[in-house]
Design a protein around this motif. Structure first.
Motif, PDB file in Angstrom:
ATOM      1  N   ALA A 346     -32.029 -14.363  42.533  1.00 24.12           N
ATOM      2  CA  ALA A 346     -33.201 -13.987  43.325  1.00 24.12           C
ATOM      3  C   ALA A 346     -33.011 -14.376  44.788  1.00 24.12           C
ATOM      4  N   GLU A 347     -32.463 -15.576  45.018  1.00 25.00           N
ATOM      5  CA  GLU A 347     -32.204 -16.021  46.391  1.00 25.00           C
ATOM      6  C   GLU A 347     -31.112 -15.160  47.016  1.00 25.00           C
ATOM      7  N   ARG A 348     -30.099 -14.811  46.219  1.00 25.20           N
ATOM      8  CA  ARG A 348     -29.042 -13.921  46.716  1.00 25.20           C
ATOM      9  C   ARG A 348     -29.635 -12.596  47.187  1.00 25.20           C
ATOM     10  N   ASP A 349     -30.502 -12.009  46.367  1.00 22.70           N
ATOM     11  CA  ASP A 349     -31.077 -10.712  46.706  1.00 22.70           C
ATOM     12  C   ASP A 349     -32.013 -10.816  47.912  1.00 22.70           C
ATOM     13  N   ARG A 350     -32.752 -11.931  48.003  1.00 24.71           N
ATOM     14  CA  ARG A 350     -33.664 -12.122  49.146  1.00 24.71           C
ATOM     15  C   ARG A 350     -32.879 -12.211  50.449  1.00 24.71           C
ATOM     16  N   LEU A 351     -31.811 -13.013  50.432  1.00 27.45           N
ATOM     17  CA  LEU A 351     -30.992 -13.170  51.639  1.00 27.45           C
ATOM     18  C   LEU A 351     -30.323 -11.854  52.019  1.00 27.45           C
ATOM     19  N   THR A 352     -29.828 -11.145  51.010  1.00 22.42           N
ATOM     20  CA  THR A 352     -29.152  -9.872  51.279  1.00 22.42           C
ATOM     21  C   THR A 352     -30.102  -8.888  51.965  1.00 22.42           C
ATOM     22  N   GLU A 353     -31.299  -8.790  51.427  1.00 27.33           N
ATOM     23  CA  GLU A 353     -32.276  -7.867  52.009  1.00 27.33           C
ATOM     24  C   GLU A 353     -32.659  -8.292  53.421  1.00 27.33           C
ATOM     25  N   ALA A 354     -32.845  -9.608  53.615  1.00 31.90           N
ATOM     26  CA  ALA A 354     -33.265 -10.099  54.928  1.00 31.90           C
ATOM     27  C   ALA A 354     -32.187  -9.856  55.984  1.00 31.90           C
ATOM     28  N   ARG A 356     -29.583  -7.759  55.775  1.00 34.59           N
ATOM     29  CA  ARG A 356     -29.273  -6.334  55.926  1.00 34.59           C
ATOM     30  C   ARG A 356     -30.224  -5.683  56.915  1.00 34.59           C
ATOM     31  N   SER A 357     -31.484  -6.129  56.918  1.00 35.53           N
ATOM     32  CA  SER A 357     -32.468  -5.556  57.832  1.00 35.53           C
ATOM     33  C   SER A 357     -32.166  -5.890  59.290  1.00 35.53           C
ATOM     34  N   LEU A 358     -31.376  -6.953  59.509  1.00 34.11           N
ATOM     35  CA  LEU A 358     -31.035  -7.347  60.880  1.00 34.11           C
ATOM     36  C   LEU A 358     -29.800  -6.613  61.407  1.00 34.11           C
ATOM     37  N   VAL A 359     -29.046  -5.992  60.492  1.00 34.63           N
ATOM     38  CA  VAL A 359     -27.849  -5.256  60.901  1.00 34.63           C
ATOM     39  C   VAL A 359     -28.280  -3.917  61.505  1.00 34.63           C
ATOM     40  N   SER A 363     -24.631   0.436  61.100  1.00 37.85           N
ATOM     41  CA  SER A 363     -23.624  -0.447  60.508  1.00 37.85           C
ATOM     42  C   SER A 363     -23.991  -0.909  59.103  1.00 37.85           C
ATOM     43  N   ARG A 364     -25.133  -0.483  58.597  1.00 36.66           N
ATOM     44  CA  ARG A 364     -25.573  -0.978  57.286  1.00 36.66           C
ATOM     45  C   ARG A 364     -24.685  -0.481  56.149  1.00 36.66           C
ATOM     46  N   GLY A 365     -24.141   0.701  56.294  1.00 34.13           N
ATOM     47  CA  GLY A 365     -23.213   1.198  55.279  1.00 34.13           C
ATOM     48  C   GLY A 365     -21.981   0.304  55.175  1.00 34.13           C
ATOM     49  N   THR A 366     -21.479  -0.145  56.332  1.00 32.22           N
ATOM     50  CA  THR A 366     -20.331  -1.061  56.333  1.00 32.22           C
ATOM     51  C   THR A 366     -20.709  -2.391  55.698  1.00 32.22           C
ATOM     52  N   PHE A 367     -21.904  -2.898  56.029  1.00 27.97           N
ATOM     53  CA  PHE A 367     -22.400  -4.132  55.416  1.00 27.97           C
ATOM     54  C   PHE A 367     -22.435  -3.987  53.897  1.00 27.97           C
ATOM     55  N   ASP A 368     -22.984  -2.878  53.416  1.00 30.75           N
ATOM     56  CA  ASP A 368     -23.082  -2.656  51.968  1.00 30.75           C
ATOM     57  C   ASP A 368     -21.701  -2.606  51.325  1.00 30.75           C
ATOM     58  N   ASP A 369     -20.774  -1.894  51.956  1.00 31.68           N
ATOM     59  CA  ASP A 369     -19.433  -1.741  51.386  1.00 31.68           C
ATOM     60  C   ASP A 369     -18.703  -3.074  51.323  1.00 31.68           C
ATOM     61  N   LEU A 370     -18.786  -3.848  52.401  1.00 36.02           N
ATOM     62  CA  LEU A 370     -18.071  -5.129  52.436  1.00 36.02           C
ATOM     63  C   LEU A 370     -18.683  -6.132  51.462  1.00 36.02           C
ATOM     64  N   LEU A 371     -20.010  -6.122  51.344  1.00 35.52           N
ATOM     65  CA  LEU A 371     -20.667  -7.019  50.385  1.00 35.52           C
ATOM     66  C   LEU A 371     -20.302  -6.619  48.964  1.00 35.52           C
ATOM     67  N   ARG A 372     -20.321  -5.324  48.682  1.00 30.66           N
ATOM     68  CA  ARG A 372     -19.980  -4.845  47.341  1.00 30.66           C
ATOM     69  C   ARG A 372     -18.532  -5.227  46.991  1.00 30.66           C
ATOM     70  N   LEU A 373     -17.628  -5.102  47.952  1.00 34.11           N
ATOM     71  CA  LEU A 373     -16.234  -5.469  47.704  1.00 34.11           C
ATOM     72  C   LEU A 373     -16.110  -6.971  47.458  1.00 34.11           C
ATOM     73  N   SER A 374     -16.798  -7.784  48.243  1.00 36.55           N
ATOM     74  CA  SER A 374     -16.758  -9.243  48.056  1.00 36.55           C
ATOM     75  C   SER A 374     -17.269  -9.627  46.679  1.00 36.55           C
ATOM     76  N   GLN A 375     -18.342  -8.982  46.234  1.00 40.50           N
ATOM     77  CA  GLN A 375     -18.896  -9.275  44.914  1.00 40.50           C
ATOM     78  C   GLN A 375     -17.964  -8.795  43.796  1.00 40.50           C
ATOM     79  N   THR A 376     -17.225  -7.727  44.050  1.00 40.16           N
ATOM     80  CA  THR A 376     -16.276  -7.208  43.054  1.00 40.16           C
ATOM     81  C   THR A 376     -15.099  -8.148  42.876  1.00 40.16           C
TER      82      THR A 376
END
Length: 616
Positions: A346-354, A356-359, A363-376
């Motif tokens: 829950a904290e992970r998702d809260r921080l991610t959303e918070a 991501r809104s500042l990016v 550039s949000r697509g890049t943020f999503d891709d890099l986060l998804r790769l890190s989690q993979t």
């Protein structure tokens, strides 16, 4: 670079010269335990004295036995091969090491030429990109390969040396005499170890690289984002390494359900607990359930795995039984023993959303891709330890013990365990003479030659263990650029400067903010896996570094403090997954804090404060 330091007392902003360190009393000649290239040498003084070296207490917390040096050479050969020659990581080549009074100091070899960095970047992007695009498939093949390697190690036979060979040696077509089989088995054992290390680092650097790229993106887009918050955005992902502790928690519940919990009294040894359980049908049933769990989950090591004295839980069940005692006591007190995974997610998702809104939107697509790769890639960063450092290495050390037993049987060693006091090359020499004298019937010199060497080296290691190594040697670097050094060991430019400032101690230790929260409590300083069973409920663990194999005791402690480690070190990852505050990379907290001393750990800010003088 700053000028080299030439005296043993650090000047402001620096560390002792490696050439100024004197051996402890009666330890002159300690260098004979190690290869000629592994020590500081006057022939390299001009370069070595002007470099930054830090004590790798994460992997090598005590003086190195001679044989165990293979677990410096082989991994550094492997990590350098992948990092420098295969993936060509742009800013970093490999790792150099030197041994000082038995302790291992390391430094990275940076790439500083901008043209060379650009050249390497073309290799890296093409080759790393292939791995990232096919990660799941390639990682699946890797696991199959590691399981096959472990099976081959299990099947490797260490032959005896019989009075007379069997008939099939005399009459068979496809046969070898025992002299060849012994030497071939030893050589194969060493090569299997090298293969494991080659496999070990194939994916690991890319795991750190993906995360490092995400970190760089976040800091460019949001300069004030804490490292800890970036790490929390890849937390809460279940990995294989936590399965062993999950099984222990299940067994703790089973012990209460079946009424055998009284056997798990604080202070009892595993043998005493087993004896108490064997007295009842319910206890015997619980022990049978434990046997089902042991394969493969008791192939965990009691420590990092890189030294011979880290036995598997199968050989030394101290850690899992200490965990069971703690889990059962906590359950009986009505406490929660499960990892707070939902909370962390829950904290992970809260921080991610918070964040991501500042990016910026573009550039949000890049943020999503890099986060998804890190989690993979994140699960591999921890899971490789189970297959490599634990399952393989604990069995590999035991295979080397079989060669020690063979040498002891023929008088070359007093005890088979003494094999680890010889280098791998010396063991090869001893085996050469053993099979020579066996084959010819001649009188070997080995029984007179090797035991005095073993005795002397045991004495040296005991005396060197009483010496406290400085956290670093040489000069303070202008910048630390090696991503592995930063991610795993937590050795950043700022951290090194902090070490240099606080060498004389004090009441405050600054480190990396690895896992959030602030707690106070008594310290429990742990210098080796042998001391894990002494950890008590509510204490704060203070150590050189932790191992994921220590995870079962994390339900007992309130926080963790380490000397070495970064936000992606095993200590940091485990503490985040267990919701415990942690400060890592303090430099030398374990040498200046005493067991029982009241301390405060602020894992949000990365600060450890002594609240009272050390106990008598």
């Amino acid at each position: 670079m700053e000028a080299a330091l030439t005296n043993s007392t650090p000047t402001s902003g620096g560390f002792p010269s490696p050439f100024s360190i004197e051996p402890p009393a009666d330890c002159a000649g300690w260098e004979e335990m190690y290869p000629y290239y592994a020590v500081f040498d006057e022939r390299r003084r001009e370069t070595d004295e002007n470099r930054f070296w830090f004590w790798n207490s994460m992997h090598f917390p005590v003086p190195m036995p001679a044989f165990d040096v293979i677990c410096i050479d082989s991994p550094y050969q492997a990590v350098g091969s992948w990092q420098n020659r295969v993936f060509a990581v742009p800013p970093a080549m490999g790792i150099d090491y030197r041994i000082v009074n038995g302790y291992v100091y390391i430094t990275g070899n940076p790439v500083t030429d901008s043209d060379k960095i650009a050249e390497r970047a073309t290799f890296f992007h093409k080759r790393a990109g292939y791995y990232y695009e096919n990660w799941t498939e390639l990682y699946g093949r890797w696991r199959t390969k590691m399981e096959a390697l472990i099976a081959e190690l299990n099947d490797l036979q260490v032959p005896a040396l019989p009075e007379y060979e069997a008939d099939e040696v005399a009459y068979g077509e496809d046969r070898n005499t025992s002299f060849y089989e012994v030497l071939d088995a030893y050589g194969r054992a060493l090569r299997l170890g090298d293969l494991m290390w080659q496999n070990h680092f194939e994916f690991l650097l890319l795991g750190y690289g993906a995360y490092s790229t995400f970190v760089d993106f976040c800091k460019d887009a949001m300069p004030d984002i804490p490292d800890q918050h970036i790490a929390q955005m890849v937390a809460g992902i279940d990995v294989l390494l936590f399965k062993a502790d999950a099984e222990l928690r299940r067994l703790a519940r089973l012990a209460i359900e079946t009424g055998v919990q009284a056997a798990f009294a604080e202070g009892r040894t595993p043998r005493e607990i087993d004896a108490a359980l064997a007295d009842s049908e319910a206890g015997r049933s619980w022990l049978a359930e434990l046997e089902e769990v042991k394969d493969p989950w008791f192939n965990m090591a009691t420590g990092d795995g890189l030294n011979h004295y880290y036995r598997s839980w199968l050989d030394d069940p101290t850690i899992p039984y200490a965990s069971l005692i703690g889990h059962i006591a906590a359950l009986q007190a009505g406490e929660q023993i499960d990892r707070p995974t939902e909370q962390i997610q829950a904290e992970r998702d809260r921080l991610t959303e918070a964040y991501r809104s500042l990016v910026p939107e573009e550039s949000r697509g890049t943020f999503d891709d890099l986060l998804r790769l890190s989690q993979t890639v994140f699960p591999y960063v921890e899971e490789h330890k189970f297959f490599c450092d634990y399952w393989f290495l604990t069995k590999w050390w035991n295979k080397i013990r079989e060669f020690g037993a063979l040498l002891a049987e023929h008088g070359f060693l007093t005890d088979g365990e003494d094999v680890f006091q010889l280098s791998r090359h010396e063991v090869s020499t001893a085996l050469d003479e053993l099979v020579l004298s066996w084959a010819t019937g001649g009188a070997p010199l080995g029984p007179q030659h090797w035991p005095p060497i073993v005795t002397r080296r045991k004495q040296l290691l005991a005396k060197l263990a009483q010496w406290t190594p400085p956290p670093a040697l040489g000069v303070v670097p202008e910048a630390v650029t090696d991503p592995m050094t930063i991610m795993l060991w937590g050795v950043t430019t700022e951290r090194v400067q902090e070490w240099a400032r606080q060498q004389d101690g004090g009441v405050v230790f600054n480190g990396a903010a690895a896992s959030p929260g602030t707690v106070e409590g008594p310290a429990r300083v742990v210098r080796s896996a042998d001391e894990i069973a002494a950890v008590r409920e509510g204490e704060i663990l203070v150590c050189g570094s932790t191992s994921p194999a220590w995870a079962p005791i994390f339900s007992k402690i309130r926080a963790t403090v380490t000397d070495v480690g970064g936000v992606m070190s095993h200590a940091a990852i485990v503490c985040r997954e267990y919701g415990l505050p942690a400060v890592v990379g303090t430099g030398r907290a374990s040498s200046q804090i005493r067991t029982g001393q009241l301390i405060r750990v602020n894992g949000t800010e990365g600060v450890v404060t002594l609240l009272e003088a050390p106990p008598e």
